[in-house]
Design a protein around this motif. Structure first.
Motif, PDB file in Angstrom:
ATOM      1  N   VAL A 135       0.849  -1.194   0.000  1.00 14.54           N
ATOM      2  CA  VAL A 135       0.000   0.000   0.000  1.00 14.54           C
ATOM      3  C   VAL A 135       0.884   1.243   0.000  1.00 14.54           C
ATOM      4  N   PRO A 136       0.397   2.345  -0.573  1.00 18.59           N
ATOM      5  CA  PRO A 136       1.173   3.588  -0.587  1.00 18.59           C
ATOM      6  C   PRO A 136       1.064   4.338   0.743  1.00 18.59           C
ATOM      7  N   ILE A 137       2.090   5.089   1.049  1.00 19.12           N
ATOM      8  CA  ILE A 137       2.120   5.903   2.264  1.00 19.12           C
ATOM      9  C   ILE A 137       1.600   7.308   1.961  1.00 19.12           C
ATOM     10  N   GLY A 138       0.842   7.837   2.890  1.00 11.16           N
ATOM     11  CA  GLY A 138       0.431   9.237   2.850  1.00 11.16           C
ATOM     12  C   GLY A 138       0.884   9.894   4.140  1.00 11.16           C
ATOM     13  N   ILE A 139       1.717  10.911   4.048  1.00  6.23           N
ATOM     14  CA  ILE A 139       2.271  11.557   5.242  1.00  6.23           C
ATOM     15  C   ILE A 139       1.416  12.763   5.619  1.00  6.23           C
ATOM     16  N   SER A 140       0.914  12.746   6.842  1.00  7.24           N
ATOM     17  CA  SER A 140       0.057  13.828   7.313  1.00  7.24           C
ATOM     18  C   SER A 140       0.872  14.846   8.109  1.00  7.24           C
ATOM     19  N   ASN A 141       0.944  16.043   7.579  1.00  7.09           N
ATOM     20  CA  ASN A 141       1.553  17.137   8.328  1.00  7.09           C
ATOM     21  C   ASN A 141       0.513  17.693   9.307  1.00  7.09           C
ATOM     22  N   ARG A 142       0.935  18.510  10.248  1.00  3.53           N
ATOM     23  CA  ARG A 142       0.001  19.128  11.185  1.00  3.53           C
ATOM     24  C   ARG A 142      -1.131  19.825  10.419  1.00  3.53           C
ATOM     25  N   HIS A 143      -2.341  19.718  10.928  1.00  3.04           N
ATOM     26  CA  HIS A 143      -3.492  20.341  10.278  1.00  3.04           C
ATOM     27  C   HIS A 143      -4.656  20.398  11.259  1.00  3.04           C
ATOM     28  N   LEU A 144      -5.735  21.026  10.831  1.00  2.00           N
ATOM     29  CA  LEU A 144      -6.923  21.035  11.671  1.00  2.00           C
ATOM     30  C   LEU A 144      -8.183  21.046  10.832  1.00  2.00           C
ATOM     31  N   HIS A 145      -9.262  20.604  11.462  1.00  2.00           N
ATOM     32  CA  HIS A 145     -10.600  20.622  10.875  1.00  2.00           C
ATOM     33  C   HIS A 145     -11.436  21.563  11.741  1.00  2.00           C
ATOM     34  N   LEU A 146     -12.085  22.539  11.123  1.00  2.00           N
ATOM     35  CA  LEU A 146     -12.902  23.486  11.863  1.00  2.00           C
ATOM     36  C   LEU A 146     -14.382  23.128  11.774  1.00  2.00           C
ATOM     37  N   SER A 147     -15.109  23.411  12.836  1.00  2.00           N
ATOM     38  CA  SER A 147     -16.557  23.309  12.770  1.00  2.00           C
ATOM     39  C   SER A 147     -17.086  24.527  12.010  1.00  2.00           C
ATOM     40  N   GLU A 148     -18.312  24.430  11.511  1.00  2.00           N
ATOM     41  CA  GLU A 148     -18.916  25.575  10.818  1.00  2.00           C
ATOM     42  C   GLU A 148     -18.986  26.782  11.742  1.00  2.00           C
ATOM     43  N   GLU A 149     -19.332  26.531  12.994  1.00  2.00           N
ATOM     44  CA  GLU A 149     -19.456  27.614  13.969  1.00  2.00           C
ATOM     45  C   GLU A 149     -18.133  28.340  14.164  1.00  2.00           C
ATOM     46  N   HIS A 150     -17.056  27.583  14.334  1.00  2.00           N
ATOM     47  CA  HIS A 150     -15.749  28.203  14.546  1.00  2.00           C
ATOM     48  C   HIS A 150     -15.242  28.900  13.288  1.00  2.00           C
ATOM     49  N   LEU A 151     -15.518  28.319  12.118  1.00  2.00           N
ATOM     50  CA  LEU A 151     -15.095  28.952  10.873  1.00  2.00           C
ATOM     51  C   LEU A 151     -15.779  30.306  10.697  1.00  2.00           C
ATOM     52  N   LYS A 152     -17.060  30.360  10.953  1.00  2.00           N
ATOM     53  CA  LYS A 152     -17.797  31.616  10.799  1.00  2.00           C
ATOM     54  C   LYS A 152     -17.315  32.661  11.799  1.00  2.00           C
ATOM     55  N   TYR A 153     -17.014  32.219  13.006  1.00  2.00           N
ATOM     56  CA  TYR A 153     -16.532  33.169  14.020  1.00  2.00           C
ATOM     57  C   TYR A 153     -15.165  33.738  13.633  1.00  2.00           C
ATOM     58  N   LEU A 154     -14.271  32.869  13.194  1.00  2.00           N
ATOM     59  CA  LEU A 154     -12.910  33.308  12.865  1.00  2.00           C
ATOM     60  C   LEU A 154     -12.850  34.141  11.588  1.00  2.00           C
ATOM     61  N   MET A 155     -13.732  33.856  10.647  1.00  2.00           N
ATOM     62  CA  MET A 155     -13.668  34.527   9.358  1.00  2.00           C
ATOM     63  C   MET A 155     -14.871  35.452   9.156  1.00  2.00           C
ATOM     64  N   SER A 156     -15.981  34.892   8.698  1.00  2.00           N
ATOM     65  CA  SER A 156     -17.211  35.672   8.535  1.00  2.00           C
ATOM     66  C   SER A 156     -18.366  34.703   8.344  1.00  2.00           C
TER      67      SER A 156
END
Length: 220
Positions: free
Chosen positions: A36-57
């Motif tokens: 199987v192929p390797i996929g390397i995950s760098n640091r990242h995050l998943h935002l909730s809709e609520e947090h995305l709207k608060y942080l951005m618009s």
């Protein structure tokens, strides 16, 4: 080419696409290697809709920077800064689409920089994990929980998992060959619709084994 030869060629091609490759040993025994192929995950995050709207618009939508290997997943153009008790990390990529709860995935090395102690968990298992501060656009969100070190895991579609004789939740090992060969243990199989064959490691694990995106490893 007769009918048998045509069928044999089809079987070989399907097996090749699924990562099942037959190799002849010197003693003429045949062994099946699940590669199987390797996929390397760098640091990242998943935002909730609520947090995305608060942080951005309120009407902000994540823009696709590039598609990821897993179906429907993408790296967005948005990056944030993570802040811990001892330090911070800038330009952390937000992945899409949004999720029900905000989740941050970092490496052990990253945790030392931030000064936090996240548990090793599968994605989505964030109850009781540690938190951090997310900063972007002159706004901050303080997470009480949601930061994890992702447990190594193997993505497989239903067809791929059937070909390998595996099911969702199974535990497997993976052998990496080479000068820094290593045996990765306790890999959780994540099989089903929405998955595509790939072994996910974080940057610490990949560097320790001297592997790159797309390198093949043997599942045992």
């Amino acid at each position: 080419m007769n009918e048998k030869e045509i069928i044999d060629n089809i079987v070989k091609e399907v097996s090749k696409r699924l990562g099942v490759i037959k190799t002849e040993e010197k003693d003429k025994r045949t062994t099946d290697k699940k590669l199987v192929p390797i996929g390397i995950s760098n640091r990242h995050l998943h935002l909730s809709e609520e947090h995305l709207k608060y942080l951005m618009s309120e009407d902000y939508k994540l823009e696709v920077l590039r598609e990821l290997s897993q179906p429907g997943q993408f790296a967005s153009k948005l990056t944030v800064t993570l802040i811990g008790s001892q330090g911070f990390i800038q330009n952390v990529r937000v992945l899409g689409p949004c999720r029900g709860r905000t989740q941050v995935e970092i490496s052990k090395t990253d945790s030392f920089i931030l000064g936090i102690k996240p548990p090793i968990r599968l994605s989505g298992d964030i109850a009781g994990s540690c938190g951090c501060i997310i900063y972007v656009n002159d706004k901050t969100i303080k997470l009480d929980e949601g930061v994890i070190i992702a447990a190594r895991h193997l993505h497989l579609s239903l067809l791929e998992s059937e070909a390998f004789g595996l099911k969702n939740g199974d535990i497997v090992n993976a052998r990496v060959c080479g000068k820094r060969g290593v045996l990765f243990e306790n890999i959780v199989v994540r099989a089903g619709d929405g998955h595509k064959m790939e072994l996910h490691l974080d940057t610490d694990e990949a560097n320790a084994a001297d592997v790159n995106n797309g390198d093949l490893v043997e599942i045992i």
